[in-house]
Structures are given as C-alpha cells and as structure tokens.
Design an enzyme around this catalytic site. Structure first.
Site, PDB file in Angstrom:
ATOM      1  N   TYR A 141     -14.502  -0.849   9.564  1.00  0.00           N
ATOM      2  CA  TYR A 141     -13.067  -0.487   9.643  1.00  0.00           C
ATOM      3  C   TYR A 141     -12.539  -0.777  11.048  1.00  0.00           C
ATOM      4  O   TYR A 141     -11.500  -1.417  11.221  1.00  0.00           O
ATOM      5  CB  TYR A 141     -12.936   0.996   9.297  1.00  0.00           C
TER       6      TYR A 141
ATOM      7  N   ARG B 239      -1.844  -0.437  -7.340  1.00  0.00           N
ATOM      8  CA  ARG B 239      -1.846   0.475  -8.495  1.00  0.00           C
ATOM      9  C   ARG B 239      -0.490   1.175  -8.543  1.00  0.00           C
ATOM     10  O   ARG B 239       0.227   1.204  -7.550  1.00  0.00           O
ATOM     11  CB  ARG B 239      -2.961   1.514  -8.349  1.00  0.00           C
TER      12      ARG B 239
ATOM     13  N   GLY C 233       0.828  -1.224   0.000  1.00  0.00           N
ATOM     14  CA  GLY C 233       0.000   0.000   0.000  1.00  0.00           C
ATOM     15  C   GLY C 233       0.851   1.256   0.000  1.00  0.00           C
ATOM     16  O   GLY C 233       0.475   2.286   0.569  1.00  0.00           O
TER      17      GLY C 233
ATOM     18  N   GLY D  34      -0.153   5.192  -0.949  1.00  0.00           N
ATOM     19  CA  GLY D  34      -1.195   5.945  -0.256  1.00  0.00           C
ATOM     20  C   GLY D  34      -0.660   7.133   0.531  1.00  0.00           C
ATOM     21  O   GLY D  34       0.502   7.533   0.388  1.00  0.00           O
ATOM     22  N   GLN D  35      -1.527   7.677   1.397  1.00  0.00           N
ATOM     23  CA  GLN D  35      -1.179   8.896   2.131  1.00  0.00           C
ATOM     24  C   GLN D  35       0.075   8.678   2.986  1.00  0.00           C
ATOM     25  O   GLN D  35       0.987   9.499   2.985  1.00  0.00           O
ATOM     26  CB  GLN D  35      -2.357   9.342   3.015  1.00  0.00           C
TER      27      GLN D  35
ATOM     28  N   LYS E 205      -9.735  -3.384  12.443  1.00  0.00           N
ATOM     29  CA  LYS E 205      -8.543  -2.912  13.165  1.00  0.00           C
ATOM     30  C   LYS E 205      -8.398  -3.631  14.518  1.00  0.00           C
ATOM     31  O   LYS E 205      -7.282  -3.985  14.914  1.00  0.00           O
ATOM     32  CB  LYS E 205      -8.595  -1.390  13.348  1.00  0.00           C
TER      33      LYS E 205
HETATM   34  P1  NAD Z   1      -4.508   5.126   1.812  1.00  0.00           P
HETATM   35  O1  NAD Z   1      -5.909   4.758   1.498  1.00  0.00           O
HETATM   36  O2  NAD Z   1      -4.041   6.504   1.516  1.00  0.00           O
HETATM   37  O3  NAD Z   1      -3.493   4.123   1.102  1.00  0.00           O
HETATM   38  C1  NAD Z   1      -3.740   2.746   1.068  1.00  0.00           C
HETATM   39  C2  NAD Z   1      -3.019   2.188  -0.142  1.00  0.00           C
HETATM   40  O4  NAD Z   1      -3.313   0.799  -0.201  1.00  0.00           O
HETATM   41  C3  NAD Z   1      -3.488   2.800  -1.464  1.00  0.00           C
HETATM   42  O5  NAD Z   1      -2.369   3.286  -2.197  1.00  0.00           O
HETATM   43  C4  NAD Z   1      -4.156   1.646  -2.196  1.00  0.00           C
HETATM   44  O6  NAD Z   1      -3.939   1.657  -3.593  1.00  0.00           O
HETATM   45  C5  NAD Z   1      -3.491   0.451  -1.550  1.00  0.00           C
HETATM   46  N1  NAD Z   1      -4.273  -0.778  -1.609  1.00  0.00           N
HETATM   47  C6  NAD Z   1      -5.610  -0.952  -1.472  1.00  0.00           C
HETATM   48  N2  NAD Z   1      -5.926  -2.229  -1.604  1.00  0.00           N
HETATM   49  C7  NAD Z   1      -4.762  -2.892  -1.819  1.00  0.00           C
HETATM   50  C8  NAD Z   1      -4.427  -4.244  -2.033  1.00  0.00           C
HETATM   51  N3  NAD Z   1      -5.361  -5.207  -2.056  1.00  0.00           N
HETATM   52  N4  NAD Z   1      -3.135  -4.568  -2.220  1.00  0.00           N
HETATM   53  C9  NAD Z   1      -2.182  -3.617  -2.220  1.00  0.00           C
HETATM   54  N5  NAD Z   1      -2.430  -2.310  -2.031  1.00  0.00           N
HETATM   55  C10 NAD Z   1      -3.719  -1.972  -1.833  1.00  0.00           C
HETATM   56  O7  NAD Z   1      -4.279   4.768   3.340  1.00  0.00           O
HETATM   57  P2  NAD Z   1      -3.187   5.387   4.353  1.00  0.00           P
HETATM   58  O8  NAD Z   1      -3.788   6.599   4.939  1.00  0.00           O
HETATM   59  O9  NAD Z   1      -1.874   5.454   3.714  1.00  0.00           O
HETATM   60  O10 NAD Z   1      -3.248   4.268   5.479  1.00  0.00           O
HETATM   61  C11 NAD Z   1      -2.295   3.241   5.602  1.00  0.00           C
HETATM   62  C12 NAD Z   1      -2.614   2.454   6.858  1.00  0.00           C
HETATM   63  O11 NAD Z   1      -2.625   3.352   7.976  1.00  0.00           O
HETATM   64  C13 NAD Z   1      -3.989   1.772   6.865  1.00  0.00           C
HETATM   65  O12 NAD Z   1      -3.900   0.567   7.580  1.00  0.00           O
HETATM   66  C14 NAD Z   1      -4.853   2.737   7.646  1.00  0.00           C
HETATM   67  O13 NAD Z   1      -5.933   2.087   8.261  1.00  0.00           O
HETATM   68  C15 NAD Z   1      -3.865   3.243   8.667  1.00  0.00           C
HETATM   69  N6  NAD Z   1      -4.255   4.520   9.236  1.00  0.00           N
HETATM   70  C16 NAD Z   1      -4.275   5.661   8.473  1.00  0.00           C
HETATM   71  C17 NAD Z   1      -4.680   6.856   9.053  1.00  0.00           C
HETATM   72  C18 NAD Z   1      -4.717   8.127   8.253  1.00  0.00           C
HETATM   73  O14 NAD Z   1      -5.234   9.147   8.772  1.00  0.00           O
HETATM   74  N7  NAD Z   1      -4.191   8.175   7.040  1.00  0.00           N
HETATM   75  C19 NAD Z   1      -5.047   6.894  10.409  1.00  0.00           C
HETATM   76  C20 NAD Z   1      -5.057   5.707  11.140  1.00  0.00           C
HETATM   77  C21 NAD Z   1      -4.619   4.535  10.554  1.00  0.00           C
HETATM   78  C1  AKB Z   2      -9.994   7.332   8.961  1.00  0.00           C
HETATM   79  O1  AKB Z   2     -10.562   8.410   9.201  1.00  0.00           O
HETATM   80  O2  AKB Z   2     -10.560   6.301   8.560  1.00  0.00           O
HETATM   81  C2  AKB Z   2      -8.513   7.246   9.249  1.00  0.00           C
HETATM   82  C3  AKB Z   2      -8.282   6.795  10.653  1.00  0.00           C
HETATM   83  C4  AKB Z   2      -8.292   7.751  11.763  1.00  0.00           C
HETATM   84  O3  AKB Z   2      -8.101   5.626  10.880  1.00  0.00           O
HETATM   85  N1  AKB Z   2      -7.933   8.534   8.984  1.00  0.00           N
END
Ligand code: NAD
Ligand code: AKB
Length: 313
Positions: free
Chosen positions: A141, A36, A8, A11-12, A145
């Site tokens: 979600y 992707r 992944g 992503g962000q 988690k």
């Molecule tokens: P995101 O949605 O920005 O990125 C996720 C990435 O995973 C994307 O690039 C997507 O293309 C890829 N993806 C989706 N399905 C896939 C698959 N089957 N195989 C491979 N790649 C796949 O998410 P993020 O914000 O980067 O979050 C990463 C992790 O951090 C997640 O577990 C999320 O729950 C956790 N998280 C994020 C936040 C936040 O605010 N960003 C907060 C708490 C926890």
């Molecule tokens: C969401 O809002 O789903 C994420 C998180 C806090 O896990 N940014």
C-alpha cells in the site's frame, strides 16, 4: 463552477465527500462512480454509474459524457487488504491512477488523489514526521502511495495537469465502514462501545497513530482543490493531521461518556507491524502554511459526536 467525477465513491470517504460536493456544486454536477453499487446516499442523491477505475477507456468516456473538469480519485485497496493480496493492491492503485491521470491529461481535468501516512516507513522519523523526509514504506500500500505521489507530481510537471492531494491519517466516521486498513480499529471501537460496551483491539494498547474525523477530511480535500495554485509547493503530498490516538487513549476518551466501557487486546501481528512502521505524529505545518489547513475536531469533540450519532451520547 466545477463538474466533478468521483471514483470509488461508495467507500468510507466517498460516502461523505459526494454529498458534500453535491451540496456545494449542485447534485447534477457530481457524478459518483464505483465498481459496485453503494448505499443510496451516494447512488441516489445524484448521478451514479458503475465504473471500474482501472478501465481507462471507461473513465475517459465517463469524464467526456459528464463533461467533468475535476476528478476526485478515491478508488483504491487499503493497507491491510493490500498485504493479503499485494498484486491486487498494485493493480488497482496504480492502474486506476494511471487511467485517471491519462484521461485528465487528454481532457484537461484537475485531479485530487488521497495519499496516506502509509507513505512513511520504519526509517522515517516518528515524532514529528517532517513533511519532506525519507519515504521507504514496507507495505505494498505504501509503495503504491509513494509511487502515486510521484506520478501525480510528474503529470503536473510534464503535462501541466492540476494534480493535488493530502496524506490522510486514519479516518474516523460513521456510515460506510472502513475498507480494510490498519486504522480501522478507531472506527470499530465506537460501534463496539455503543452496541456491546466492550472492544477487542487488533493493535496494542500503546500503538499511537495520527487520526482525523471525517468532516475535517472532507474539508481538507475540498480546500486543497480550491486553494490558490501559486501558493502550493507540495501539491500531491501534504501531511495533514488532527489528533494522535492509541487504543488505550481512545478507550479513556470513550469512558468519559461510557464509564463501564472495557477494552482488551488480541494483537494481529501483520497490522501491528504496519502500525509500528508508521509515524506517531506527523508535522502538517506545510499544509497550514500553504493553504491554511486547520482541523476543527479534536479527540474529545470527535468522540462526543460519534457516540451521540450512534445513540450513546
Ligand atoms: P474504501 O476502501 O472505503 O473505498 C474504496 C472504494 O473504491 C470502495 O467503494 C470500492 O468499491 C472502490 N473500488 C475498489 N476497486 C475499484 C475499482 N477498480 N474501480 C472503482 N472503484 C473501486 O477506501 P476509502 O477509505 O474511502 O479511501 C479512499 C482513498 O483515500 C484511498 O486512496 C485511500 O488509500 C485513501 N486514504 C484513506 C484513509 C482512511 O482512513 N479511510 C486514510 C488515508 C488514505
Ligand atoms: C489504512 O489504514 O490503510 C488507511 C490509511 C491510514 O491509509 N486508513
């Protein structure tokens, strides 16, 4: 020196974490993967491979070919998208984690898996939310988690896999956009403020949630993985936070730089309901005590930097 595979990665979080890992461990030692092809910063700064993280065989082959000893597992479906398609969220979040943990067990890898404030629910104490408390989330979600934290604990206890993770709050960054969460407003607001001078929030004015600026989030991931294993009790579920923000309080912070900034509200009941079920403020003292967690950015420093990068500092 670690050899790392990131799922992944586009992503962000990955778009910030991968360049930092490459800086620390060397470009060639960090294999970025995603379902992707992402932005050039991830796809071209070192090795990149298209990989579906739910494909256990594919994950196993990628880990073996890269000779990886560490997986940062970021592939997931976030909260708001999850509520639109619960089966997809369950499939991606659980099948990918199971695939990564099985490969880690077979090939001896350490695994970082981010959890979230989404593990808490309406029955959890809201302010402060303790490290160890009732976890009965009402979102798919959150269910994935909580299950993910427990599965990581199990793989550590049963098979000795070095699993670690933090419960991130909402993350604020520029660059790759957030992937469809409840906290996305705290990123959108900066782009809207910089470009249009106004923002319509999908959460209510007083919906307070924990937040963190991405450089701190990236540091948390790396620091927990590098921490002395003997000092860790909570391993896969460390509360970490940096600031508490509501749309109204962040708008006030933005007005210190852009006095004419206007915020109005068009509340989305689904995301508002999720936000109301999450903590107002989590207690991250276990992370501070066990591995020295300390955020560097507060709301003022984060806001100043975000607006400067977006050309409105
Ligand atoms: P995101 O949605 O920005 O990125 C996720 C990435 O995973 C994307 O690039 C997507 O293309 C890829 N993806 C989706 N399905 C896939 C698959 N089957 N195989 C491979 N790649 C796949 O998410 P993020 O914000 O980067 O979050 C990463 C992790 O951090 C997640 O577990 C999320 O729950 C956790 N998280 C994020 C936040 C936040 O605010 N960003 C907060 C708490 C926890
Ligand atoms: C969401 O809002 O789903 C994420 C998180 C806090 O896990 N940014």
């Amino acid at each position: 020196m670690r050899r790392i595979l990131v799922t992944g990665a586009g992503g962000q979080i990955g778009s910030w974490l991968v360049p930092r890992l490459r800086e620390l461990y060397g470009d060639d030692r960090v294999l970025a993967t995603d379902i992707r092809t992402p932005d050039p910063v991830v796809a071209e700064g070192g090795p990149f491979q298209v990989l579906d993280a739910t494909d256990r065989k594919g994950v196993g082959q990628a880990v073996m070919r890269h000779d990886a000893d560490t997986v940062y597992h970021l592939a997931a479906i976030l909260s708001a998208v999850g509520e639109r398609d619960p089966r997809l969220a369950w499939h991606v979040n659980m099948s990918s984690l199971e695939a990564v943990l099985e490969v880690a067990r077979e090939q001896g890898c350490a695994v970082f898996t981010p959890s979230s404030i989404g593990v808490f629910g309406p029955e959890s104490p809201k302010d402060p939310t303790p490290q160890d408390t009732v976890n009965r989330p009402r979102t798919i979600y959150g269910v994935t988690k909580v299950a993910g934290e427990l599965l990581c604990d199990y793989y550590h206890a049963r098979y000795g896999v070095d699993t670690r993770g933090v419960r991130y709050p909402g993350l604020i960054s520029h660059g790759a956009p957030p992937g469809g969460g409840t906290t996305d407003w705290a990123v959108e607001i900066f782009y809207a403020a910089a470009r249009e001078g106004r923002y319509t929030s999908f959460l209510s004015a007083d919906a307070q949630l924990d937040m963190m600026y991405m450089p701190d989030a990236v540091r948390a991931a790396i620091e927990v993985m590098e921490a002395d294993a003997d000092a860790l009790t909570h391993r896969n579920a460390f509360n970490v936070t940096a600031m508490q923000l509501s749309p109204e309080s962040l708008a006030t912070e933005i007005r210190r730089h852009l006095p004419d900034f206007v915020i109005d509200y068009d509340v989305d009941p689904v995301r508002q309901g999720i936000a109301e079920s999450w903590p107002d403020r989590i207690d991250d003292s276990a992370a501070r005590e066990e591995w020295g967690w300390q955020p560097e950015y507060d709301a003022a420093a984060m806001t100043a930097e975000m607006l400067e990068v977006l050309g409105r500092g």
